[in-house]
Design a protein around this motif. Structure first.
Motif, PDB file in Angstrom:
ATOM      1  N   PRO A 132       5.491  10.504  37.040  1.00  0.00           N
ATOM      2  CA  PRO A 132       5.640  10.937  38.432  1.00  0.00           C
ATOM      3  C   PRO A 132       6.771  11.940  38.601  1.00  0.00           C
ATOM      4  CG  PRO A 132       5.313   8.562  38.332  1.00  0.00           C
ATOM      5  CD  PRO A 132       5.492   9.030  36.918  1.00  0.00           C
ATOM      6  N   GLY A 133       6.492  13.007  39.331  1.00  0.00           N
ATOM      7  CA  GLY A 133       7.492  14.025  39.575  1.00  0.00           C
ATOM      8  C   GLY A 133       7.606  15.041  38.451  1.00  0.00           C
ATOM      9  N   SER A 134       6.734  14.931  37.449  1.00  0.00           N
ATOM     10  CA  SER A 134       6.773  15.854  36.312  1.00  0.00           C
ATOM     11  C   SER A 134       5.376  16.363  36.025  1.00  0.00           C
ATOM     12  CB  SER A 134       7.320  15.155  35.070  1.00  0.00           C
ATOM     13  OG  SER A 134       7.052  15.901  33.907  1.00  0.00           O
ATOM     14  N   ASP A 135       5.280  17.610  35.595  1.00  0.00           N
ATOM     15  CA  ASP A 135       3.989  18.170  35.200  1.00  0.00           C
ATOM     16  C   ASP A 135       3.868  18.301  33.689  1.00  0.00           C
ATOM     17  OD1 ASP A 135       3.106  18.485  37.820  1.00  0.00           O
ATOM     18  OD2 ASP A 135       4.042  20.461  38.017  1.00  0.00           O
ATOM     19  N   HIS A 136       4.864  17.870  32.939  1.00  0.00           N
ATOM     20  CA  HIS A 136       4.917  18.192  31.519  1.00  0.00           C
ATOM     21  C   HIS A 136       5.067  16.984  30.595  1.00  0.00           C
ATOM     22  CE1 HIS A 136       5.402  22.268  32.974  1.00  0.00           C
ATOM     23  NE2 HIS A 136       6.479  21.905  33.635  1.00  0.00           N
ATOM     24  N   TYR A 137       5.103  15.760  31.141  1.00  0.00           N
ATOM     25  CA  TYR A 137       5.374  14.610  30.275  1.00  0.00           C
ATOM     26  C   TYR A 137       4.362  13.487  30.520  1.00  0.00           C
ATOM     27  CZ  TYR A 137       9.838  16.941  29.525  1.00  0.00           C
ATOM     28  OH  TYR A 137      10.798  17.864  29.216  1.00  0.00           O
ATOM     29  N   VAL A 138       3.898  12.892  29.421  1.00  0.00           N
ATOM     30  CA  VAL A 138       2.996  11.744  29.501  1.00  0.00           C
ATOM     31  C   VAL A 138       3.826  10.461  29.562  1.00  0.00           C
ATOM     32  CG1 VAL A 138       1.252  10.409  28.238  1.00  0.00           C
ATOM     33  CG2 VAL A 138       1.129  12.911  28.294  1.00  0.00           C
ATOM     34  N   ASP A 139       3.424   9.551  30.419  1.00  0.00           N
ATOM     35  CA  ASP A 139       4.103   8.261  30.573  1.00  0.00           C
ATOM     36  C   ASP A 139       3.815   7.398  29.340  1.00  0.00           C
ATOM     37  OD1 ASP A 139       5.106   5.816  31.274  1.00  0.00           O
ATOM     38  OD2 ASP A 139       3.832   5.540  33.044  1.00  0.00           O
ATOM     39  N   PRO A 140       4.813   7.103  28.515  1.00  0.00           N
ATOM     40  CA  PRO A 140       4.559   6.327  27.297  1.00  0.00           C
ATOM     41  C   PRO A 140       4.120   4.890  27.568  1.00  0.00           C
ATOM     42  CG  PRO A 140       6.912   6.605  27.632  1.00  0.00           C
ATOM     43  CD  PRO A 140       6.238   7.465  28.642  1.00  0.00           C
ATOM     44  N   LEU A 141       4.435   4.371  28.755  1.00  0.00           N
ATOM     45  CA  LEU A 141       3.983   3.024  29.100  1.00  0.00           C
ATOM     46  C   LEU A 141       2.542   3.027  29.584  1.00  0.00           C
ATOM     47  CD1 LEU A 141       7.149   1.568  30.885  1.00  0.00           C
ATOM     48  CD2 LEU A 141       6.381   1.211  28.526  1.00  0.00           C
ATOM     49  N   GLY A 142       2.151   4.107  30.234  1.00  0.00           N
ATOM     50  CA  GLY A 142       0.787   4.192  30.742  1.00  0.00           C
ATOM     51  C   GLY A 142      -0.214   4.584  29.669  1.00  0.00           C
ATOM     52  N   TRP A 143       0.222   5.322  28.666  1.00  0.00           N
ATOM     53  CA  TRP A 143      -0.668   5.803  27.617  1.00  0.00           C
ATOM     54  C   TRP A 143      -0.824   4.745  26.530  1.00  0.00           C
ATOM     55  CZ3 TRP A 143      -4.553   7.943  25.856  1.00  0.00           C
ATOM     56  CH2 TRP A 143      -4.693   8.466  24.566  1.00  0.00           C
ATOM     57  N   ASP A 144      -2.059   4.295  26.334  1.00  0.00           N
ATOM     58  CA  ASP A 144      -2.357   3.264  25.337  1.00  0.00           C
ATOM     59  C   ASP A 144      -3.369   3.830  24.341  1.00  0.00           C
ATOM     60  OD1 ASP A 144      -2.469   0.796  24.022  1.00  0.00           O
ATOM     61  OD2 ASP A 144      -4.192   0.167  25.219  1.00  0.00           O
ATOM     62  N   PRO A 145      -2.898   4.559  23.323  1.00  0.00           N
ATOM     63  CA  PRO A 145      -3.813   5.207  22.390  1.00  0.00           C
ATOM     64  C   PRO A 145      -4.522   4.210  21.485  1.00  0.00           C
ATOM     65  CG  PRO A 145      -1.568   5.402  21.593  1.00  0.00           C
ATOM     66  CD  PRO A 145      -1.480   4.778  22.966  1.00  0.00           C
ATOM     67  N   LEU A 146      -5.713   4.586  21.058  1.00  0.00           N
ATOM     68  CA  LEU A 146      -6.422   3.809  20.047  1.00  0.00           C
ATOM     69  C   LEU A 146      -5.824   4.178  18.688  1.00  0.00           C
ATOM     70  CD1 LEU A 146      -8.724   1.876  19.308  1.00  0.00           C
ATOM     71  CD2 LEU A 146     -10.220   3.889  19.128  1.00  0.00           C
ATOM     72  N   ILE A 147      -5.373   3.173  17.966  1.00  0.00           N
ATOM     73  CA  ILE A 147      -4.721   3.386  16.674  1.00  0.00           C
ATOM     74  C   ILE A 147      -5.607   2.857  15.548  1.00  0.00           C
ATOM     75  CG2 ILE A 147      -2.714   2.793  15.236  1.00  0.00           C
ATOM     76  CD1 ILE A 147      -1.968   4.596  17.514  1.00  0.00           C
ATOM     77  N   MET A 148      -5.702   3.610  14.469  1.00  0.00           N
ATOM     78  CA  MET A 148      -6.375   3.101  13.274  1.00  0.00           C
ATOM     79  C   MET A 148      -5.320   2.784  12.221  1.00  0.00           C
ATOM     80  SD  MET A 148      -9.650   4.320  11.064  1.00  0.00           S
ATOM     81  CE  MET A 148     -10.716   3.240  12.050  1.00  0.00           C
ATOM     82  N   LYS A 149      -5.338   1.545  11.779  1.00  0.00           N
ATOM     83  CA  LYS A 149      -4.384   1.075  10.771  1.00  0.00           C
ATOM     84  C   LYS A 149      -5.170   0.433   9.637  1.00  0.00           C
ATOM     85  CE  LYS A 149      -1.067  -1.398  12.479  1.00  0.00           C
ATOM     86  NZ  LYS A 149      -0.302  -2.580  12.940  1.00  0.00           N
ATOM     87  N   PHE A 150      -5.119   1.048   8.450  1.00  0.00           N
ATOM     88  CA  PHE A 150      -5.865   0.561   7.300  1.00  0.00           C
ATOM     89  C   PHE A 150      -7.335   0.316   7.663  1.00  0.00           C
ATOM     90  CE2 PHE A 150      -1.461  -0.611   6.196  1.00  0.00           C
ATOM     91  CZ  PHE A 150      -1.348   0.138   5.037  1.00  0.00           C
ATOM     92  N   CYS A 151      -7.922   1.309   8.344  1.00  0.00           N
ATOM     93  CA  CYS A 151      -9.349   1.319   8.692  1.00  0.00           C
ATOM     94  C   CYS A 151      -9.740   0.256   9.723  1.00  0.00           C
ATOM     95  CB  CYS A 151     -10.238   1.181   7.459  1.00  0.00           C
ATOM     96  SG  CYS A 151     -10.131   2.595   6.350  1.00  0.00           S
ATOM     97  N   GLU A 152      -8.769  -0.312  10.432  1.00  0.00           N
ATOM     98  CA  GLU A 152      -9.061  -1.251  11.520  1.00  0.00           C
ATOM     99  C   GLU A 152      -8.462  -0.711  12.817  1.00  0.00           C
ATOM    100  OE1 GLU A 152     -11.054  -3.597  11.448  1.00  0.00           O
ATOM    101  OE2 GLU A 152     -11.154  -4.438   9.441  1.00  0.00           O
ATOM    102  N   PHE A 153      -9.067  -1.090  13.941  1.00  0.00           N
ATOM    103  CA  PHE A 153      -8.652  -0.593  15.246  1.00  0.00           C
ATOM    104  C   PHE A 153      -7.578  -1.476  15.868  1.00  0.00           C
ATOM    105  CE2 PHE A 153     -13.131   1.051  15.180  1.00  0.00           C
ATOM    106  CZ  PHE A 153     -12.786   2.395  15.125  1.00  0.00           C
ATOM    107  N   PHE A 154      -6.558  -0.831  16.409  1.00  0.00           N
ATOM    108  CA  PHE A 154      -5.481  -1.517  17.113  1.00  0.00           C
ATOM    109  C   PHE A 154      -5.206  -0.810  18.440  1.00  0.00           C
ATOM    110  CE2 PHE A 154      -5.023  -3.031  12.889  1.00  0.00           C
ATOM    111  CZ  PHE A 154      -4.302  -4.201  12.920  1.00  0.00           C
ATOM    112  N   GLY A 155      -4.756  -1.581  19.415  1.00  0.00           N
ATOM    113  CA  GLY A 155      -4.403  -1.037  20.719  1.00  0.00           C
ATOM    114  C   GLY A 155      -3.919  -2.163  21.601  1.00  0.00           C
ATOM    115  N   GLU A 156      -3.296  -1.813  22.718  1.00  0.00           N
ATOM    116  CA  GLU A 156      -2.764  -2.820  23.632  1.00  0.00           C
ATOM    117  C   GLU A 156      -1.807  -3.772  22.912  1.00  0.00           C
ATOM    118  OE1 GLU A 156      -6.293  -4.732  25.018  1.00  0.00           O
ATOM    119  OE2 GLU A 156      -6.920  -3.051  26.269  1.00  0.00           O
TER     120      GLU A 156
END
Length: 215
Positions: free
Chosen positions: A164-188
């Motif tokens: 909020p109040g910025s046009d250039h930064y992603v909120d690290p708490l709001g962004w929940d990327p899908l992660i691949m770790k050793f060919c398995e899916f992780f997130g949340e």
């Protein structure tokens, strides 16, 4: 105590990327991968030379890096063992790969046009990075893979993810990327679901199928 071991897989955990590109006939391609890293406005993508995406990148010189959230794990997994390359090697067939040109339909995703590149965006992905190819460098000691360096020329980010109040930064708490770790899916912050890729690659630590819901 540490053990000296010849690790077969070095995927310690990176964001999943759906690479949008154009096939030679102009159709849209969408490929999941997790060998990517960023520095500034540059990104390096590690791709197998036999992949359709590698051929598309060399020919077209552009792509879109669509970053799915953890909520889109099923769409990504639906693409895991599909290839737009009609020439499927025996090795890939043994892993479970099959030829499929309609990647967006297979993933249940919507194709959007890029604004500065011809490559397609995936409407459902909260982050879409339009990129142009800068260099393609063979990996030392590996004749099967290439490092593609691309520059981000335009970023599309879901408005709710902007600080909020910025046009250039992603909120690290709001962004929940899908992660691949050793060919398995992780997130949340947790393991999500079994991966078709892990099954195709016969990974020994593959997660068991989810138990049926209690009635």
């Amino acid at each position: 105590m540490h053990k000296v071991t010849d690790l077969k897989v070095l995927y310690f955990g990176t964001p999943v990327v759906l690479i949008g590109s154009r096939n030679e006939d102009g159709s849209a391609n969408l490929t999941p991968m997790s060998s990517a890293w960023w520095l500034g406005q540059s990104c390096v993508l590690g791709l197998g030379n036999s992949s359709q995406t590698a051929a598309n990148l060399r020919r077209e010189g552009e792509c879109v890096l669509n970053l799915p959230s953890s909520a889109q794990v099923d769409a990504v997994d639906a693409l895991a063992l599909l290839t737009a390359n009609p020439h499927v090697t025996d090795h890939r067939r043994a892993q479970g790969y099959r030829h499929e040109r309609r990647k967006f339909a297979a993933a249940g995703m919507t194709e959007l046009a890029g604004e500065l590149v011809r490559a397609p965006r995936a409407a459902e992905c909260p982050v879409q990075l339009e990129c142009r190819l800068e260099a393609a460098t063979p990996l030392a000691g590996n004749d099967h893979c290439t490092a593609f360096e691309v520059t981000v020329v335009r970023a599309h980010v879901e408005e709710s993810l902007i600080v909020p109040g910025s046009d250039h930064y992603v909120d690290p708490l709001g962004w929940d990327p899908l992660i691949m770790k050793f060919c398995e899916f992780f997130g949340e912050g947790r393991r999500l679901s079994p991966s078709r890729l892990a099954e195709g690659w016969r990974m020994p630590g593959r997660l068991p199928a989810a138990a049926p819901a209690a009635v």
